[in-house]
Design an enzyme around this catalytic site. Sequence first.
Site, PDB file in Angstrom:
ATOM      1  N   CYS A 142      39.619  51.719  43.485  1.00  0.00           N
ATOM      2  CA  CYS A 142      39.965  50.327  42.804  1.00  0.00           C
ATOM      3  C   CYS A 142      39.934  50.805  41.356  1.00  0.00           C
ATOM      4  CB  CYS A 142      39.291  49.151  43.355  1.00  0.00           C
ATOM      5  SG  CYS A 142      39.560  47.746  42.388  1.00  0.00           S
TER       6      CYS A 142
ATOM      7  N   HIS B 196      50.216  54.273  47.269  1.00  0.00           N
ATOM      8  CA  HIS B 196      50.997  53.519  46.504  1.00  0.00           C
ATOM      9  C   HIS B 196      52.526  53.815  46.772  1.00  0.00           C
ATOM     10  CE1 HIS B 196      48.047  51.562  43.796  1.00  0.00           C
ATOM     11  NE2 HIS B 196      47.341  52.539  44.216  1.00  0.00           N
TER      12      HIS B 196
ATOM     13  N   GLU C 167      49.504  44.010  46.570  1.00  0.00           N
ATOM     14  CA  GLU C 167      48.557  44.887  46.973  1.00  0.00           C
ATOM     15  C   GLU C 167      48.097  45.120  48.258  1.00  0.00           C
ATOM     16  OE1 GLU C 167      44.608  45.312  45.195  1.00  0.00           O
ATOM     17  OE2 GLU C 167      45.154  44.736  42.970  1.00  0.00           O
TER      18      GLU C 167
ATOM     19  N   CYS D 108      46.748  45.812  38.688  1.00  0.00           N
ATOM     20  CA  CYS D 108      46.418  46.758  39.544  1.00  0.00           C
ATOM     21  C   CYS D 108      46.103  48.103  39.108  1.00  0.00           C
ATOM     22  CB  CYS D 108      47.209  47.004  41.079  1.00  0.00           C
ATOM     23  SG  CYS D 108      46.650  48.202  42.156  1.00  0.00           S
TER      24      CYS D 108
ATOM     25  N   GLY E 179      47.458  50.975  40.703  1.00  0.00           N
ATOM     26  CA  GLY E 179      48.969  50.913  41.047  1.00  0.00           C
ATOM     27  C   GLY E 179      49.601  51.317  39.590  1.00  0.00           C
TER      28      GLY E 179
HETATM   29  N1  API Z   1      44.529  46.786  47.188  1.00  0.00           N
HETATM   30  C1  API Z   1      44.010  48.388  46.982  1.00  0.00           C
HETATM   31  C2  API Z   1      42.452  48.219  46.514  1.00  0.00           C
HETATM   32  C3  API Z   1      41.956  47.622  45.338  1.00  0.00           C
HETATM   33  C4  API Z   1      43.370  48.345  43.978  1.00  0.00           C
HETATM   34  C5  API Z   1      43.236  47.367  42.699  1.00  0.00           C
HETATM   35  N2  API Z   1      42.643  46.348  42.723  1.00  0.00           N
HETATM   36  C6  API Z   1      43.008  48.371  41.580  1.00  0.00           C
HETATM   37  O1  API Z   1      42.900  47.797  40.546  1.00  0.00           O
HETATM   38  O2  API Z   1      43.381  49.717  41.775  1.00  0.00           O
HETATM   39  C7  API Z   1      44.239  49.221  48.361  1.00  0.00           C
HETATM   40  O3  API Z   1      44.264  48.464  49.516  1.00  0.00           O
HETATM   41  O4  API Z   1      44.267  50.335  48.447  1.00  0.00           O
END
Ligand code: API
Length: 277
Positions: free
Chosen positions: A75, A161, A210, A219, A222
Site C-alpha cells: 500500500c 494493477h 481498488e 492509490c 496505482g
Molecule cells: N487495494 C490494494 C491495497 C491498497 C493500495 C492503495 N491504497 C495504495 O495506496 O497503494 C490491493 O488490494 O492491492
Amino acid sequence: MKLHFTKMHGLGNDFVVFDGVRQAIALTPEQCRRIADRHFGVGCDQILLVEKSTRDDVDFRYRIFNADGGEVEQCGNGARCFVRFVHDKGLTDKPAIRVETASGVIEPRLLDSGLVKVNMGVPRFAPGEIPFVANAEALTYPLEVGQHRIEIAVVSMGNPHAVLRVNDLDSAPVDILGAAIESHRRFPQRVNAGFMQVLTPHDIRLRVYERGAGETLACGTGACAAAVAGIRQDWLQSPVSVHTRGGDLVIEWAGPGHAVLMTGPAETVFEGELELT
Ligand SMILES: N[C@H](CCC[C@H](N)C(=O)O)C(=O)O
C-alpha cells in the site's frame, strides 16, 4: 477489548493505524470489515498494522488489510503514513526506515519539506509474477469485459494493477468497468483497476477502483503502476505528476530494473479508541 488507533490519510486514501509494536494485535477479516465500515465502525479504505520486524536488516513490519477484510501485499499511500506514524509515536527517530511487507522491503523517508518519499521497489511485469493468466510478457493485454474489449497494461508493485488509458477521466465508467476488471476471471487474486488520462508526457490524471475497497480518492501503488505503464509505452517520461481526486503524487522511474520512487503527503487526522468485539 479496547484498542487505541490513529486515523490517517494519504491524499484522502484513508487508514486506521494500529501500533502492534507496543501491543500484540491479531485482527480477523470480520473485525477488519467492521472497523473499516463507515457506518458501523471507524471507516477507512485500509487498516495498517505496525509490527516489530522479524528480520534484523529492517526496522518494522507492515501489514495491510483492505476494507473487505483481505490482507494484501502493498500500500503506497499507507507507506507514507507508516513512517509519519512511527515517528509521531516515538517508535523510531530515523528519518529513513526499512519496512518489511508481504511483497518485499520498502524504504520510506521523511523529507524536510514535510512530504514523504518512498522507494517502492522494482515493478514487475512477467505474467508469472502477476496473477494474470497470460503466456508471455507484453506491454498490454486484450481483456474482454462484458461487451467491452479493452487493452490493459498489467504491473505488479507487489500488489497487482491493471491500467487502462482513457481520453476523458470524468466520463470514464470507473464504478462499473472498475468493478468488472477487479473481479475478472483472468485475475485469480483480483486486481486494482487504474484509469489513466495522459495530459502531458509529465502529467496524468488517475482514478483507481481498488481491489477490496472500491474507488478511492488516491492509490499510491496505482500511481506507481500507471506512471510505469505510461513510461513503458512511451506516453510518459519520468518524473510523472499523478493528479488524483485527493491530490498529487510525484512518481520517478528510471526504467526496467530500477525502483519506483513516490513522493507525497501523509496526514494524521485524529486519535481514537474502539471496542474490538
Ligand atoms: N487495494 C490494494 C491495497 C491498497 C493500495 C492503495 N491504497 C495504495 O495506496 O497503494 C490491493 O488490494 O492491492
